[in-house]
Every structure is written in structure tokens, then in C-alpha cells.
Design an enzyme around this catalytic site. Structure first.
Site, short mmCIF file in Angstrom:
data_model
loop_
_atom_site.label_atom_id
_atom_site.label_comp_id
_atom_site.label_asym_id
_atom_site.label_seq_id
_atom_site.Cartn_x
_atom_site.Cartn_y
_atom_site.Cartn_z
N ASN A 164 1.21 -1.05 -0.08
CA ASN A 164 0.08 -0.71 -0.45
C ASN A 164 0.94 1.29 -0.09
O ASN A 164 0.04 2.54 -0.61
CB ASN A 164 -1.14 0.14 1.05
N GLN B 197 3.59 2.83 -1.57
CA GLN B 197 3.64 3.02 -2.62
C GLN B 197 3.20 4.87 -2.67
O GLN B 197 3.11 4.98 -3.66
CB GLN B 197 4.14 2.30 -3.65
N LYS C 3 -6.18 -0.22 9.00
CA LYS C 3 -6.42 1.08 8.55
C LYS C 3 -6.56 2.01 8.86
O LYS C 3 -6.04 3.45 9.21
CB LYS C 3 -6.32 1.32 6.85
N ASP D 199 -12.15 1.45 -5.25
CA ASP D 199 -11.92 0.35 -5.48
C ASP D 199 -12.01 -0.82 -6.98
O ASP D 199 -11.95 -2.11 -6.84
CB ASP D 199 -10.40 -0.08 -5.15
N ASN D 200 -14.34 -1.14 -6.12
CA ASN D 200 -14.98 -2.31 -6.62
C ASN D 200 -15.73 -1.84 -7.33
O ASN D 200 -16.37 -0.57 -7.08
CB ASN D 200 -14.82 -2.86 -6.66
N CYS E 269 -6.67 -1.99 -9.60
CA CYS E 269 -4.87 -2.16 -9.52
C CYS E 269 -4.03 -3.15 -9.21
O CYS E 269 -3.12 -3.12 -9.26
CB CYS E 269 -5.02 -1.55 -8.69
N CYS F 101 0.71 -17.82 -12.41
CA CYS F 101 0.83 -16.86 -12.56
C CYS F 101 1.03 -16.27 -11.05
O CYS F 101 1.51 -16.41 -10.85
CB CYS F 101 -0.47 -15.83 -13.30
#
Ligand SMILES: [Zn+2]
Length: 395
Positions: free
Chosen positions: A85, A87, A101, A145-146, A203, A353
Site C-alpha cells: 500500500n 507506494q 488502516k 476500488d471496486n 489495480c 501466474c
């Protein structure tokens, strides 16, 4: 007596609070602006702003709103600070990793401005709690974010009559607008339907330039301040698009749709199931789990035994440079389709992946092509690092 917000129908009438001597000094540069002045600063002090999310967008928005002297900030988040987080989520620091948070944000906001009351709501925003929560605030800042939560925030804003200061970011691109005002459009007027699930990467999957939420979240804070002060031209009926790579900012018109089920016909008169609306049904999210899986430990054992099988990594070349599993062959998901004819349907194939979601898509594709001996590496290279080889760096 003054109304908050003053630019439109009064949502709340309040006796404006006095500013202390300390506050007058602190807000000197605001008081010098005739557009703010003493009364404007008092309006800010009386205002109650709710931020949905203390992440990338919420960080700069909360910091600037607190510094500006918004009297009460509500924060909704249930997450814990993770090292990835830092960054971009500048409200949190290195020593906050692992903390909630909200606890981390409250400490930082108190340091920025002790005159601000912070109201923590350590919960997921849901159809059950949104209306009651929104009713307590004047402005809602959407830092989610969704898509599910974005539609939920929008509909709850329409139903409670609160402006929705919207922002979203992806890679190098951002958007901002002000929705759900008395005469303006809402998020549904712009986007009537959510994208098919899995179509738009998050993201966490696609990445985001760290400064981008700074640009967009700061814009959201600016719009919230303008709404409270009743100055300038808020982004009502306009969508601001920012591209960081091209250094391009432009706005496009957004019209209110008279047939919008939320703000037009008011057909949506209660909050709905937003997972279902966005196509995230339990059956669909279970599709990932329904592809055959193999654990990192089992694959490591197969490699150690020298078993004859294909290990295919469907990440991108720049990801392989960060970390790779020895013995895996890179076939990025984008070129996977072209690779299928070259694969032997009689051989065992394991696909990997980063976290296991792109590889699940590749497994599904192979199953559709008739392959039966194909497995998804559960949890991807991240879980491989946890369970097999801790020297592999996580990203
Ligand atoms: Zn609408």
C-alpha cells in the site's frame, strides 16, 4: 445560521461554530481568500465529510480535508496496512504495516490537525449500513476500488440526497466527478451497467502509478471543499479525465439521464444486492475454485522427482524479471490462445501466474479446448514464495 451545503438545497442548517484563536492563525491563508473568509472557514468547521476507503484516493483526500479544517471526517475501512500500500497510500507509514488502516489514519490526521474530529467506521460498507451512515454526513467521497461498492455508494447517495464526490484510478488514468446533486447526473447516468466481471482488472492485477491517486484524491478533496463553501464550479455534469503519461487533463459532459433508475425514475427506491448486480454471484466467483488446482508443494515435489509435465507461467515478461519459478516457461496470457495448438493434450500441464486468477482463466481456456490433464497452481507465485521457496520475492 447557515446551510451546509450552501450551493444547493440545504441539507442541514447549523449555527456556525466560532473559531478559536489557534484556528484563526492556523487557517490564515484561507481567511485571506474572500471566497473562503471567516464564514467559509466556519462552514468547513461545521461540515461532516464521509470518506469511503482509507486507501489510495482516501489518503490524500483525508489529509487535505483535515488540513483544510473540515470539522468532522468519517472514515470507512476494514483493511489492514500492507507493505504494497505504501507506494501510494501516503496517510500510512512504514511502521504502520500490519495495523488497521483506520488506527493508522487517525494517528496521522490528528498530527495534521488536532481540531478535526475523526469518526472511524471499521466495517465494510454494505446495503445494510450505507443509508444510516450516509445520513449522518454532508458530503460523501468515494475512494472505493471496486464496482459493487461504487454502485452502492452512488445509490445510497441518491437515496439520502448526498453529493457523491467520485474518483477512480487505473494504471496511468484517473477520473473524477461530482454525482448525485439535486440537478446533476449520477454514476449510473454515466455507466448504466457494470462491466462483465473479470473484464476490468483491478489495480492489484494491473498496477497503478503511485502518484495517480494523489492527483485524483486531491481533486476529490478540492471538489468537497467547493461544495461546502459554495464556490466555483463543481464537477457536476462533467467527468474529468486525467492521463498521467500524456500529462493530459480533459473534461467531458455527462448528462442526467431522465430514465436513470436511480436518479431519474427513482425505480431504485432501496439498496439492492450489488454483488449480484455486478455479476459476482457465488457460482461465478466459485468458477476460479472449480478449475482443478494443485498446491505449490505438490508441484515442487513433481519438479524434484523429475516428473514429465509442462509448467507454464502466464504472467508478463516484466513480471518474470521480478521473480520466477525455475522450470516454468513464460507464455503471457495475451499470447496464450496462439500457443494452444502447440500444446500436447496428453501431457500434464500446470499453469501459474502471480496470485492464481490469470492462470485459472488459462486453465478454463484449455478445458474448453478439450484438455483434461491441466491444473491451476493455487495461489500462484505468491503462495509458492510462502510455502516452497521464501527466497522468491513477492510483489
Ligand atoms: Zn442517474
Amino acid at each position: 445560521m447557515a446551510t451546509i451545503l450552501s450551493y444547493e438545497k440545504p441539507a442541514r442548517t447549523v449555527n456556525l461554530p466560532e473559531l478559536s484563536r489557534d484556528e484563526v492563525e492556523r487557517y490564515s491563508r484561507h481567511l485571506l481568500l474572500p471566497e473562503v473568509g471567516l464564514e467559509g472557514q466556519q462552514k468547513l468547521k461545521a461540515a461532516r465529510v464521509l470518506l469511503i476507503g482509507a486507501g489510495g484516493l482516501g489518503s490524500p483526500a483525508a489529509l487535505y480535508l483535515a488540513a483544510a479544517g473540515v470539522g468532522t471526517l468519517g472514515l470507512v475501512d476494514f483493511d489492514v496496512v500492507d507493505v504494497t500500500n505504501l507506494q501510494r497510500q501516503i496517510i500510512h507509514g512504514t511502521s504502520d504495516v500490519g495495523r488497521s488502516k483506520l488506527a493508522s489514519a487517525i494517528d496521522r490526521l490528528r498530527e495534521v490537525n488536532p481540531h478535526v474530529a475523526v469518526e472511524p467506521h471499521e466495517t465494510r460498507l454494505t446495503s445494510e449500513n450505507a443509508l444510516q451512515l450516509f445520513a449522518q454526513y454532508d458530503v460523501i467521497v468515494d475512494g472505493t476500488d471496486n464496482f459493487q461498492t461504487r454502485y452502492l455508494v452512488n445509490d445510497a447517495c441518491v437515496l439520502t440526497g448526498k453529493p457523491n464526490v467520485y474518483g477512480s484510478i487505473f494504471r496511468f488514468d484517473g477520473q473524477a466527478s461530482v454525482f448525485c446533486t439535486a440537478d446533476g447526473p449520477c454514476y449510473r447516468c454515466l455507466y448504466p451497467e457494470p462491466p462483465p466481471p473479470g473484464m476490468v482488472p483491478s489495480c492489484a492485477e494491473g498496477g497503478v502509478l503511485g502518484v495517480l491517486p494523489g492527483l485524483v484524491g486531491t481533486l476529490q478533496a478540492t471538489e468537497a471543499l467547493k461544495l461546502i463553501l459554495g464556490v466555483g464550479e463543481p464537477l457536476i455534469g462533467r467527468l474529468l479525465l486525467v492521463n498521467a503519461l500524456g500529462a493530459q487533463w480533459r473534461t467531458v459532459k455527462v448528462r442526467k439521464n431522465p430514465l436513470c433508475p436511480a436518479c431519474g425514475t427513482h425505480e431504485i427506491n432501496a439498496l439492492i444486492d450489488y454483488d449480484e448486480f455486478c455479476g459476482i454471484t457465488p457460482a461465478l466467483s466459485g468458477a476460479m475454485a472449480r478449475v482443478p488446482e494443485i498446491t505449490p508443494g505438490e508441484v515442487a515435489a513433481k519438479l524434484a522427482r523429475g516428473d514429465d509435465f509442462d509448467l507454464i507461467d502466464v504472467r508478463e515478461p516484466h513480471e518474470e524479471k521480478i521473480a520466477r519459478i525455475e522450470g516454468a516457461r513464460l507464455v503471457p496470457l495475451g499470447s496464450f490462445e496462439a500457443e494452444i495448438p502447440a500444446l500436447d493434450p496428453n501431457r500434464e500441464i500446470v499453469i501459474s501466474c502471480r496470485s492464481g486468477s490469470r492462470s485459472a482463466k488459462a486453465v478454463q481456456r484449455l478445458q474448453a479446448a478439450g484438455f483434461t490433464r491441466v491444473w491451476n497452481l493455487a495461489g500462484g507465485i505468491l503462495r509458492w514464495s510462502d510455502e516452497v521457496d521464501p527466497t522468491i520475492v513477492k510483489y
